[in-house]
Design a protein around this motif. Structure first.
Motif, PDB file in Angstrom:
ATOM      1  N   GLN A 322       0.825  -1.208   0.000  1.00  0.00           N
ATOM      2  CA  GLN A 322       0.000   0.000   0.000  1.00  0.00           C
ATOM      3  C   GLN A 322       0.856   1.253   0.000  1.00  0.00           C
ATOM      4  O   GLN A 322       0.673   2.144  -0.837  1.00  0.00           O
ATOM      5  CB  GLN A 322      -0.922  -0.014   1.217  1.00  0.00           C
ATOM      6  CG  GLN A 322      -1.752   1.245   1.393  1.00  0.00           C
ATOM      7  CD  GLN A 322      -2.751   1.112   2.529  1.00  0.00           C
ATOM      8  OE1 GLN A 322      -3.560   0.192   2.539  1.00  0.00           O
ATOM      9  NE2 GLN A 322      -2.692   2.020   3.490  1.00  0.00           N
ATOM     10  N   TYR A 323       1.808   1.330   0.930  1.00  0.00           N
ATOM     11  CA  TYR A 323       2.586   2.563   1.038  1.00  0.00           C
ATOM     12  C   TYR A 323       3.687   2.639  -0.017  1.00  0.00           C
ATOM     13  O   TYR A 323       4.084   3.744  -0.414  1.00  0.00           O
ATOM     14  CB  TYR A 323       3.142   2.704   2.451  1.00  0.00           C
ATOM     15  CG  TYR A 323       2.044   3.118   3.406  1.00  0.00           C
ATOM     16  CD1 TYR A 323       1.700   4.448   3.541  1.00  0.00           C
ATOM     17  CD2 TYR A 323       1.308   2.174   4.096  1.00  0.00           C
ATOM     18  CE1 TYR A 323       0.661   4.839   4.371  1.00  0.00           C
ATOM     19  CE2 TYR A 323       0.271   2.543   4.929  1.00  0.00           C
ATOM     20  CZ  TYR A 323      -0.048   3.882   5.066  1.00  0.00           C
ATOM     21  OH  TYR A 323      -1.096   4.254   5.874  1.00  0.00           O
ATOM     22  N   GLY A 324       4.166   1.487  -0.490  1.00  0.00           N
ATOM     23  CA  GLY A 324       5.075   1.519  -1.626  1.00  0.00           C
ATOM     24  C   GLY A 324       4.388   2.083  -2.851  1.00  0.00           C
ATOM     25  O   GLY A 324       4.966   2.888  -3.607  1.00  0.00           O
ATOM     26  N   CYS A 325       3.129   1.698  -3.037  1.00  0.00           N
ATOM     27  CA  CYS A 325       2.331   2.229  -4.143  1.00  0.00           C
ATOM     28  C   CYS A 325       2.131   3.732  -4.007  1.00  0.00           C
ATOM     29  O   CYS A 325       2.265   4.484  -4.988  1.00  0.00           O
ATOM     30  CB  CYS A 325       0.995   1.497  -4.189  1.00  0.00           C
ATOM     31  SG  CYS A 325      -0.203   2.195  -5.337  1.00  0.00           S
ATOM     32  N   ILE A 326       1.829   4.178  -2.794  1.00  0.00           N
ATOM     33  CA  ILE A 326       1.592   5.609  -2.565  1.00  0.00           C
ATOM     34  C   ILE A 326       2.850   6.415  -2.849  1.00  0.00           C
ATOM     35  O   ILE A 326       2.817   7.448  -3.541  1.00  0.00           O
ATOM     36  CB  ILE A 326       1.120   5.839  -1.119  1.00  0.00           C
ATOM     37  CG1 ILE A 326      -0.236   5.187  -0.877  1.00  0.00           C
ATOM     38  CG2 ILE A 326       1.060   7.336  -0.801  1.00  0.00           C
ATOM     39  CD1 ILE A 326      -1.336   5.709  -1.752  1.00  0.00           C
ATOM     40  N   PHE A 327       3.986   5.964  -2.335  1.00  0.00           N
ATOM     41  CA  PHE A 327       5.222   6.736  -2.484  1.00  0.00           C
ATOM     42  C   PHE A 327       5.722   6.753  -3.931  1.00  0.00           C
ATOM     43  O   PHE A 327       6.354   7.719  -4.360  1.00  0.00           O
ATOM     44  CB  PHE A 327       6.309   6.163  -1.573  1.00  0.00           C
ATOM     45  CG  PHE A 327       5.996   6.312  -0.108  1.00  0.00           C
ATOM     46  CD1 PHE A 327       5.306   7.422   0.364  1.00  0.00           C
ATOM     47  CD2 PHE A 327       6.370   5.344   0.805  1.00  0.00           C
ATOM     48  CE1 PHE A 327       5.004   7.567   1.710  1.00  0.00           C
ATOM     49  CE2 PHE A 327       6.076   5.480   2.162  1.00  0.00           C
ATOM     50  CZ  PHE A 327       5.393   6.589   2.608  1.00  0.00           C
ATOM     51  N   LEU A 328       5.439   5.701  -4.707  1.00  0.00           N
ATOM     52  CA  LEU A 328       5.941   5.631  -6.077  1.00  0.00           C
ATOM     53  C   LEU A 328       5.028   6.327  -7.080  1.00  0.00           C
ATOM     54  O   LEU A 328       5.503   6.847  -8.092  1.00  0.00           O
ATOM     55  CB  LEU A 328       6.119   4.166  -6.486  1.00  0.00           C
ATOM     56  CG  LEU A 328       7.254   3.397  -5.814  1.00  0.00           C
ATOM     57  CD1 LEU A 328       7.225   1.938  -6.238  1.00  0.00           C
ATOM     58  CD2 LEU A 328       8.608   4.017  -6.144  1.00  0.00           C
ATOM     59  N   SER A 329       3.729   6.315  -6.821  1.00  0.00           N
ATOM     60  CA  SER A 329       2.769   6.778  -7.830  1.00  0.00           C
ATOM     61  C   SER A 329       2.961   8.237  -8.217  1.00  0.00           C
ATOM     62  O   SER A 329       2.660   8.624  -9.355  1.00  0.00           O
ATOM     63  CB  SER A 329       1.336   6.567  -7.323  1.00  0.00           C
ATOM     64  OG  SER A 329       1.061   5.199  -7.170  1.00  0.00           O
ATOM     65  N   GLY A 330       3.428   9.048  -7.287  1.00  0.00           N
ATOM     66  CA  GLY A 330       3.601  10.461  -7.594  1.00  0.00           C
ATOM     67  C   GLY A 330       4.771  10.752  -8.498  1.00  0.00           C
ATOM     68  O   GLY A 330       4.923  11.882  -8.981  1.00  0.00           O
ATOM     69  N   PHE A 331       5.630   9.733  -8.743  1.00  0.00           N
ATOM     70  CA  PHE A 331       6.827   9.963  -9.561  1.00  0.00           C
ATOM     71  C   PHE A 331       6.877   9.038 -10.776  1.00  0.00           C
ATOM     72  O   PHE A 331       7.922   8.883 -11.389  1.00  0.00           O
ATOM     73  CB  PHE A 331       8.089   9.753  -8.710  1.00  0.00           C
ATOM     74  CG  PHE A 331       8.187  10.695  -7.543  1.00  0.00           C
ATOM     75  CD1 PHE A 331       8.691  11.978  -7.714  1.00  0.00           C
ATOM     76  CD2 PHE A 331       7.755  10.306  -6.284  1.00  0.00           C
ATOM     77  CE1 PHE A 331       8.778  12.846  -6.645  1.00  0.00           C
ATOM     78  CE2 PHE A 331       7.846  11.175  -5.204  1.00  0.00           C
ATOM     79  CZ  PHE A 331       8.351  12.453  -5.385  1.00  0.00           C
TER      80      PHE A 331
END
Length: 560
Positions: A322-331
């Protein structure tokens, strides 16, 4: 001037200070109790009166309308709340057992992950759910080649269950750390194996905490409007209907009646919660346990232990995804079926939307300072001064924790939308709502810290001539410095990520970052939403780290 006149003037000056201090002391007490009545009790009464308003006086027409038109939504809320509470409690219990039987880097890593989930803004779970399991999700579509509709009640149940686990797991972990080591040792001496100890000793002692987890998860599910609105699709609950009634139709009577359907079970849950917490304190020996780690190995506890280990590992894998997805999606930028790194969304966000972020930090700092001081003073008067009616005021202060956020927000609209106390449209009403919504937790932190301050210090100060205000200023407040930083960090993180309670109080021209996040998720700007989530998490973690560092330095023993 004679030498006799100097002691006389000094005595008269001390008497004047003592009289002034007594007056300030009484004024503080009146201000504290009056604020609780004004900002907690009065808004709830306003909701009740507005829901009973009819064309010619008191009427139950709004309740009849809600019951006839929104009975399905009420059933949906109960259905989702029941399943969410069950799944969340199973996950929380397994996670707490896993953490309590681990030590070293594995435990630190898991606790750090829980901390991140605790300080993350709302709607993050829904955002990750869409990106991972949506029609074009990273897992469902790109990994498994599936294209299925994720917008239904099961998505709501699963995301609520995942979101509520961290707080419940930390609560149950605290209970496990307080279990009497003698009970476990006695069972081992009588020949009980690890599985029998877990089944016959640990879980029965943990039962009140499990019921508390179940209860809190149910109430929080009833109050959650964001998850059903974002990923519920055509499935809606009573909380999401309240949101639509106010945002879409501005129907305060119907919204107030809907809130009463949530308020009454929340109040009943509050009294049950207090009873269960007293039972939990008795079962754990009022915190007299000393073990830092539960002396069990889950893999040796039979099927129950293996199930707890498997479920907890599943939860942590879900959190990492979940948080890996959140941190990567913006870049990441999708182009011709493949992803590439980009800073385009970050540049756009920093160029246009810094005002909401700065406003969020400003509000959070003000609420953190004012709310922490309020909690310290209130706890002192309730716990040490034993003012009359302390049980009533303690209930009033604790009540906002159990109230749905939308209910607390609507109460403020009804209470402060007219003279002589018209606050709607101002920053004051938003910060006041934040302060009193978060007050239950901060007062509990300060009350626990007060138990560590010896009463003999107060008596010594009074014996030396100090009045009540002098004792408060020179003895109590300095002794609560560690609690001050803990409450400050909690208030800051909660103020940065709160949404439901202040949803209807925010001026459209002065939005906060968390509502910019909601708007971005709602309209499908997932990269922007991911960046806002990441920035909010980093800011809150930085403040939490600063508070911990200051507290740790003050707690270090000074060696001369």
């Amino acid at each position: 001037m004679s030498n006799r006149s100097v002691p006389a003037k000094r005595a008269s000056k001390d008497a004047l200070f003592r009289i002034c201090g007594k007056g300030v002391d009484k004024l503080l007490l009146v201000a504290l109790l009056g604020s609780v009545c004004l900002f907690v009790l009065y808004p709830i009464l306003c909701i009740l009166m507005r829901s009973l308003r009819g064309g010619e006086g008191l009427s139950l027409a709004a309740y009849e309308t809600v019951w006839s038109q929104y009975r399905v939504n009420l059933w949906n809320s109960v259905f989702v709340g029941t399943l969410t509470a069950a799944f969340c409690t199973i996950l929380s219990t397994a996670t707490a057992l896993f953490l309590s039987t681990r030590k070293g880097w594995a435990k630190l890593l898991c606790m750090g992950l829980l901390l991140v989930t605790m300080v993350s803004p709302p709607f993050v779970s829904s955002l990750a759910y869409i990106q991972l399991y949506g029609r074009r999700g990273w897992i469902t579509y790109r990994l498994l080649g599936l294209s299925w509709d994720p917008y239904n009640c099961w998505g709501v149940i699963w995301m609520q269950s995942i979101s509520f686990v961290p707080l419940n797991a930390l609560f149950l972990t605290g209970m496990l750390s307080k279990l009497d080591p003698g009970s476990l040792q006695a069972a081992r001496d009588l020949g009980a194996g690890p599985g029998a100890i877990l089944r016959d000793v640990v879980l029965p002692l943990l039962r009140p905490g499990i019921w508390v987890s179940l209860l809190l998860s149910f109430v929080r599910s009833l109050a959650d409007f964001g998850t059903p609105v974002i990923i519920g699709g055509r499935f809606s609950t009573i909380a999401s209907e309240i949101y639509l009634q106010l945002v879409g139709y501005s129907n305060l009577e119907k919204a107030s009646a809907m809130n009463m359907f949530l308020l009454l079970p929340s109040i009943a849950a509050f009294f049950l919660y207090r009873h269960l917490m007293r039972q939990a304190d008795l079962m754990t020996g009022n915190g007299r346990g000393t073990q830092a780690q539960l002396p069990l190995q889950l893999r040796r506890c039979g099927p129950a232990g293996l199930l707890a280990a498997g479920v907890s590992l599943l939860f942590f894998v879900m959190m990492i995804l979940q948080y890996g997805c959140i941190f990567l999606s913006g870049f990441l930028k999708l182009s011709k079926g493949s992803y590439s790194f980009t800073t385009k969304y970050l540049e756009e966000l920093l160029k246009y939307d810094t005002s909401t972020l700065l406003r969020s930090v400003e509000y959070a700092l003000v609420v953190s300072l004012a709310g922490t001081l309020f909690a310290m003073l209130f706890s002192y008067y309730m716990e040490r001064r034993k003012v009359p009616g302390r049980s009533l005021f303690d209930c009033l202060v604790t009540l906002p924790y159990m109230l749905p956020g939308t209910c607390f927000g609507i109460g403020y609209i009804l209470a402060f939308n007219h003279e002589p106390l018209k606050l709607t449209g101002t920053a004051v009403i938003v910060m006041a709502n934040m302060l009193f919504k978060q007050l239950p937790t901060t007062t509990k932190i300060c009350s626990a810290a007060l138990t560590q301050v010896p009463v003999s210090l107060e008596r010594a100060a009074r014996d030396l001539g100090g009045g009540q205000f002098a004792v408060l200023r020179d003895v109590i407040l300095p002794s609560l410095r560690p609690a001050f930083f803990s409450c400050f960090a909690y208030n800051f993180s909660s103020s940065m990520t709160t949404a439901g309670a202040i949803l209807f109080l925010i001026n459209p021209g002065k939005k906060l970052a968390v509502f910019k996040l909601f708007d971005a998720v709602y309209v499908g700007e997932y990269a922007t939403a991911s960046l806002i989530s990441t920035i909010l998490i980093l800011i809150v973690l930085a403040m939490e780290g600063l508070a911990y560092l200051i507290t740790w330095k003050e707690a270090k023993p000074r060696v001369s």
